[in-house]
Design an enzyme around this catalytic site. Structure first.
Site, PDB file in Angstrom:
ATOM      1  N   CYS A  95       7.517   2.062  -4.171  1.00  0.00           N
ATOM      2  CA  CYS A  95       7.595   0.994  -3.172  1.00  0.00           C
ATOM      3  C   CYS A  95       6.694  -0.153  -3.632  1.00  0.00           C
ATOM      4  CB  CYS A  95       7.112   1.519  -1.823  1.00  0.00           C
ATOM      5  SG  CYS A  95       5.383   2.029  -1.905  1.00  0.00           S
ATOM      6  N   HIS A 127      -0.360   8.948  -4.246  1.00  0.00           N
ATOM      7  CA  HIS A 127      -0.142  10.394  -4.186  1.00  0.00           C
ATOM      8  C   HIS A 127       0.903  10.840  -5.196  1.00  0.00           C
ATOM      9  CE1 HIS A 127      -2.142  11.362  -0.103  1.00  0.00           C
ATOM     10  NE2 HIS A 127      -2.898  11.676  -1.125  1.00  0.00           N
ATOM     11  N   GLU A 150      -4.969   7.930   4.610  1.00  0.00           N
ATOM     12  CA  GLU A 150      -4.675   6.696   5.362  1.00  0.00           C
ATOM     13  C   GLU A 150      -5.207   6.818   6.798  1.00  0.00           C
ATOM     14  OE1 GLU A 150      -0.528   5.392   5.509  1.00  0.00           O
ATOM     15  OE2 GLU A 150      -0.938   4.465   7.439  1.00  0.00           O
ATOM     16  N   THR A 169       1.750   4.865   8.321  1.00  0.00           N
ATOM     17  CA  THR A 169       2.884   4.066   7.834  1.00  0.00           C
ATOM     18  C   THR A 169       4.070   4.887   7.333  1.00  0.00           C
ATOM     19  OG1 THR A 169       1.737   3.962   5.719  1.00  0.00           O
ATOM     20  CG2 THR A 169       1.537   2.040   7.153  1.00  0.00           C
ATOM     21  N   CYS A 175       6.176   1.621   7.774  1.00  0.00           N
ATOM     22  CA  CYS A 175       6.493   0.507   6.861  1.00  0.00           C
ATOM     23  C   CYS A 175       7.980   0.476   6.508  1.00  0.00           C
ATOM     24  CB  CYS A 175       5.637   0.588   5.609  1.00  0.00           C
ATOM     25  SG  CYS A 175       6.250   1.750   4.408  1.00  0.00           S
ATOM     26  N   SER A 191       2.208  14.036  -1.276  1.00  0.00           N
ATOM     27  CA  SER A 191       2.702  12.749  -0.771  1.00  0.00           C
ATOM     28  C   SER A 191       3.345  12.916   0.602  1.00  0.00           C
ATOM     29  CB  SER A 191       3.708  12.173  -1.775  1.00  0.00           C
ATOM     30  OG  SER A 191       4.581  11.276  -1.135  1.00  0.00           O
ATOM     31  N   ASN A 206       4.981  10.723   2.487  1.00  0.00           N
ATOM     32  CA  ASN A 206       6.337  10.188   2.685  1.00  0.00           C
ATOM     33  C   ASN A 206       7.383  11.037   1.968  1.00  0.00           C
ATOM     34  OD1 ASN A 206       7.445   8.493   0.196  1.00  0.00           O
ATOM     35  ND2 ASN A 206       5.236   8.302   0.217  1.00  0.00           N
ATOM     36  N   SER A 233       5.906   7.045  -4.084  1.00  0.00           N
ATOM     37  CA  SER A 233       4.946   7.053  -5.196  1.00  0.00           C
ATOM     38  C   SER A 233       5.506   7.767  -6.424  1.00  0.00           C
ATOM     39  CB  SER A 233       3.637   7.703  -4.734  1.00  0.00           C
ATOM     40  OG  SER A 233       3.905   8.898  -4.042  1.00  0.00           O
TER      41      SER A 233
END
Ligand code: SF4
Length: 274
Positions: free
Chosen positions: A12, A40, A124, A158, A186, A214, A216, A258
């Protein structure tokens, strides 16, 4: 076997930016420290380490050099401490995370009790907590049921899923007098989740590529798993197993924010060569 990669998958904007900023500092030939892994993804962190970026968890004992703040951000107290020590700080916090930090601070300054929808152990979220006077982290509707208060302000980590945020807010609405919500998920996360959902419907097997640490990527896996029961989370192409694809005609690939393109390509090639 047909292999399809999701429309939105992999690196991203925030991750690209963090890596670019760090490499700029590396070029200056100074000692570079990253406060926690920059992103990550262990492969990328390892590559950066080879280029000279040292991962540290605390600035205690660091006397000189440049400290890069990871894409997930850190509590403001940590940045202050680094500056007080005379260290140069390069802030690679993703602007989306930065915006969330600002919302937390603003809500806190306006006497809202801040509710962060996310994972307590994620860096985060730990960073966000540093911006609040009073905050609580919740990760489920059940936890939302226990929340009390008159003035509540909600933000999200996010990389959470929109459906979880909606369900938590729905629960809070039932009992909180004044509720202020910032949807801080996000756009990269939203796009990746949408593309993964769409693809998972049309394939026999779904492969989710990305760091096991990670958030996400794990969320992408959770989402795909509810749609496609044959779903696997891997970090590298070498982890792919032949037996996963018995009778499989179409396989889908998605990847966390990532995950570098070359890792996605390696997975694609491995599957195509099967
Ligand atoms: S996933 Fe979103 S918040 Fe995280 S680094 Fe990427 S763009 Fe930024």
């Amino acid at each position: 076997m047909k292999v399809i990669v999701a429309d939105n998958a992999g690196f991203c904007f925030g991750v690209k930016r963090a890596i670019a900023l760090t490499r700029e500092v590396v070029k200056r030939k100074q000692t570079v420290y990253s406060l926690g892994p920059l992103i990550h993804n262990p492969q990328v962190v390892e590559a950066l380490q080879k280029e000279g970026v040292k991962v540290i968890n605390t600035i205690d004992g660091i006397k000189e050099g440049v400290v890069v703040i990871r894409s997930h951000g850190v509590p403001p107290q940590m940045v202050r401490k680094a500056r007080e020590k005379g260290l140069e700080v390069v802030d690679a916090t993703c602007p989306f995370v930065k915006e969330t930090q600002n919302f937390v601070k603003m809500l806190s300054d306006e006497d809202y009790r801040v509710v962060i929808v996310g994972d307590n152990n994620h860096p985060e979220v730990k960073g966000l907590l540093g911006y609040a006077k009073k905050a609580v982290v919740i990760n489920s509707v059940d936890e939302a049921k226990k929340i009390r208060g008159r003035k509540i302000g909600v933000v999200s980590q996010t990389t959470q899923s929109t459906s979880k945020l909606i369900n938590v807010v729905d629960e809070l609405l039932k009992k909180v007098e004044e509720l202020r919500i910032f949807n801080t998920i996000c756009s990269a996360t939203v796009e990746r989740q949408k593309s993964a959902k769409k693809l998972a419907k049309d394939v026999d097997v779904m492969i989710v590529v990305g760091g096991y640490n990670s958030s996400n990527t794990r969320r992408l896996y959770d989402i795909c798993k509810t749609i496609c029961s044959c779903c696997y989370h891997i970090e590298r192409a070498e982890e792919v197993k032949k037996e996963w694809f018995k009778g499989c005609k179409v396989v889908g690939i998605t990847a966390g924010a990532s995950t570098p393109d070359y890792v996605i390509e390696e997975v694609r090639e491995t599957l195509e060569n099967m």
